[in-house]
Design an enzyme around this catalytic site. Structure first.
Site, short mmCIF file in Angstrom:
data_model
loop_
_atom_site.label_atom_id
_atom_site.label_comp_id
_atom_site.label_asym_id
_atom_site.label_seq_id
_atom_site.Cartn_x
_atom_site.Cartn_y
_atom_site.Cartn_z
N ASP A 187 4.00 14.64 13.17
CA ASP A 187 4.14 14.55 11.72
C ASP A 187 2.77 14.60 11.04
OD1 ASP A 187 5.58 14.45 9.34
OD2 ASP A 187 5.61 12.27 9.28
N GLY A 201 8.03 4.04 2.61
CA GLY A 201 8.66 5.27 3.05
C GLY A 201 9.96 5.02 3.78
N VAL A 257 3.98 -0.46 4.13
CA VAL A 257 2.65 -0.78 4.63
C VAL A 257 1.97 -1.71 3.64
CG1 VAL A 257 0.41 0.13 5.34
CG2 VAL A 257 2.47 1.44 5.79
N LEU A 286 0.82 -1.21 0.00
CA LEU A 286 0.00 0.00 0.00
C LEU A 286 0.85 1.26 0.00
CD1 LEU A 286 -2.73 -0.98 2.64
CD2 LEU A 286 -2.95 -0.99 0.15
N GLY A 287 2.02 1.22 0.59
CA GLY A 287 2.86 2.40 0.66
C GLY A 287 4.26 2.04 1.11
#
Length: 533
Positions: free
Chosen positions: A132, A19, A24, A16-17
């Protein structure tokens, strides 16, 4: 393909992601549901200092009210990979939504501002600073905005040196964060102002370019607020004050947004969405989008746009755009803001899914069999030799079936412990799901004054220092199906058709040996309905 990769008992389905801290994934849970699993890079997970920070992240996230974030379901370390499991939230993040649909305005922007301010109020109320907050960390779920990713969150007043380091996303940092000073919740309020400014204009509040230039503007130049709706511009300007002492608190943000004349405006927005004036727009809207974002994504170059780095272009104004999440979420968020003190308490008994903080009406005190007491964020049962204690959660079971789970450890002595369902602390009826100190798992049907009926076991099972016991109890007609997982492994599945118990209460239990006291500490407890596929 990573469809067959299993971490901590969760089967990863798709990415999904990604970084700076890890990845994720959408994952299947041991009970067949969906969850978002954040995997921390192995080089970080092997660092003892990071492990301590990771534990604080989990503890912090568990304390935040569930309605405004993606609740933490599980966490642990599998080999050299640390993982954090949260509820799967379907919906685009705010950065992608603004990039694809353009800026928000009017009632939609106000509803977003209220929703994120409500989330910050709950986060700060739990003693946490997010640190954040940014558009990529706001998911637009069908029930309203959810603030996610406590990857660099710290406890208020904590002794971490992180307050002295530059952690966060440059475009939304507060001046004191740029200077590396210890942070207060006011830093999140500054970020809130930047997020709302971005949502309402499609531009970063202090422009784009190299991170150093952006940070210089944050320190000494006013934000770019041209085009922002007058309805929120004043409160956004105050939130973006350079001096943290001049910013409103999250609760004061809510007071300005929904108090007095602002409340009337917000109410009109909710009434309009619920009376169907935008029905055609809702039906025609494309509500597909990204699924969930949780990865910590940072870059040295802060661009004006989002996603792929392109600037947000002007969108045609002839077609009315609708944000579907505002329809379902608007009323909920306004009510949560207005009734932040009284409303949650009125719903405690029936609010599901339920995750224990063990301070909300769990029984404490001594009895002939031993003692129960809250222990920080946990719950400790001390059982005298030859006795058994069981305690009810302050919620009722759903009729459709329930999944009960707990993480616990036997701290002292000999005995067993686990969870129970379809019972009553008053009558003593219940189905117990148990792991013993010797690593044996069993399912037992109990009734006060009678010897327990063993439905499964005791049988060997995967045991750890801290064990996670999961029970599923589903009644269908004159039969109850019972399943038990221990540390994400299915260890038993049985049925009871002889006068089966109906859904009533669920909870935790512990028992000692005949000759030795037992002390069990429960770290977490969750009760949620069975989700039918």
């Amino acid at each position: 393909m990573n469809g067959d990769r299993v971490i901590g008992g969760y089967t990863l389905r798709r990415l999904l992601g990604r970084g700076g801290m890890g990845e994720v994934h959408l994952a299947a849970t041991p009970t067949g549901g969906l969850a978002a699993v954040k995997l921390i890079h192995p080089e970080l997970a092997r660092d003892p200092a990071f492990r301590r920070r990771f534990e604080r992240e989990v503890a912090a996230a568990r304390r935040v009210a569930r309605f405004c974030t993606a609740p933490v379901l599980d966490a642990g370390i599998d080999g050299d990979v640390a993982y954090l499991v949260t509820e799967y939230v379907k919906g685009p993040d705010l950065a992608r939504a603004v990039h694809e649909q353009g800026p928000l305005s009017g009632g939609n922007l106000e509803a977003l501002a209220v929703g994120i301010a409500t989330a910050l109020s709950a986060i700060h109320g739990a003693g946490v600073i997010h640190r954040d907050l940014k558009p990529a960390n706001v998911l637009l779920s069908p029930l309203g905005p959810r603030v996610i990713d406590f990857g660099i969150a710290q406890l208020v007043g904590g002794d971490s040196v992180a307050g002295q380091s530059l952690l966060g996303t440059p475009a939304f940092m507060a001046p004191e964060q740029v200077r590396g000073e210890p942070l207060t919740p006011a830093a999140d309020v500054f970020a809130w102002g930047g997020v709302i400014a971005f949502a309402g204009t499609g531009r970063l509040p202090f422009g784009g370019g190299p991170a150093g230039q952006v940070l210089h503007r944050i320190m000494g130049e006013p934000p770019l607020l041209d085009g922002l709706d007058d309805g929120v511009r004043g409160v956004v300007e105050r939130a973006l004050a350079k001096d943290a002492r001049l910013r409103p608190t999250a609760q004061e943000l809510l007071g300005e947004l929904v108090g007095g004349t602002r409340l009337a405006t917000a109410t009109e927005v909710v009434e309009r969405t619920w009376t169907g004036t935008a029905t055609a727009d809702v039906r025609g809207a494309d509500v597909r989008g990204a699924d969930v974002r949780g990865a910590d994504v940072r870059g040295a170059d802060v661009r004006e746009g989002v996603g792929d780095g392109r600037p947000v272009e002007a969108r045609p104004s002839g077609r009315r755009r609708w944000w579907p999440w505002a329809v379902a979420g608007g009323a909920v968020l306004v009510l949560a803001a207005v009734g932040a003190v009284t409303l949650p308490g009125a719903l405690d008994r029936q609010s599901l899914p339920y995750e224990a903080g063990f301070a909300d009406s769990w029984d404490v005190g001594a009895s002939d069999g031993g003692a129960a007491r809250a222990d920080g964020s946990g719950y400790r049962l001390t059982v005298r030799p030859g006795w058994r204690l069981w305690k009810s959660a302050p919620v009722s079971e759903p009729e459709s079936g329930v999944i009960v789970s707990a993480r616990a450890t036997l701290e002292e002595g000999a005995g067993e412990y686990g969870v129970w369902c379809h019972g009553s602390a008053g009558s003593g009826d219940r189905y117990e799901f148990t792991v013993s100190g010797t690593g044996k798992a069993s399912i037992v049907k109990r009734r006060t004054g009678a010897e327990g009926e063993i439905l499964h076991g005791p049988a060997g099972a995967p045991r750890q220092a801290v064990n996670r016991v999961v029970a599923e109890c589903v009644r269908s007609g004159d039969r109850v199906t019972l399943r038990m997982w221990l540390n994400e492994v299915l260890v038993a599945e049985v049925s009871d058709a002889e006068d089966p118990y109906a859904p009533r209460e669920a909870g935790v239990h512990a028992a000692s040996s005949a000759t030795e006291q037992a002390r069990v500490r429960f770290q977490s407890f969750t009760l949620r309905p069975v989700i039918e596929s």
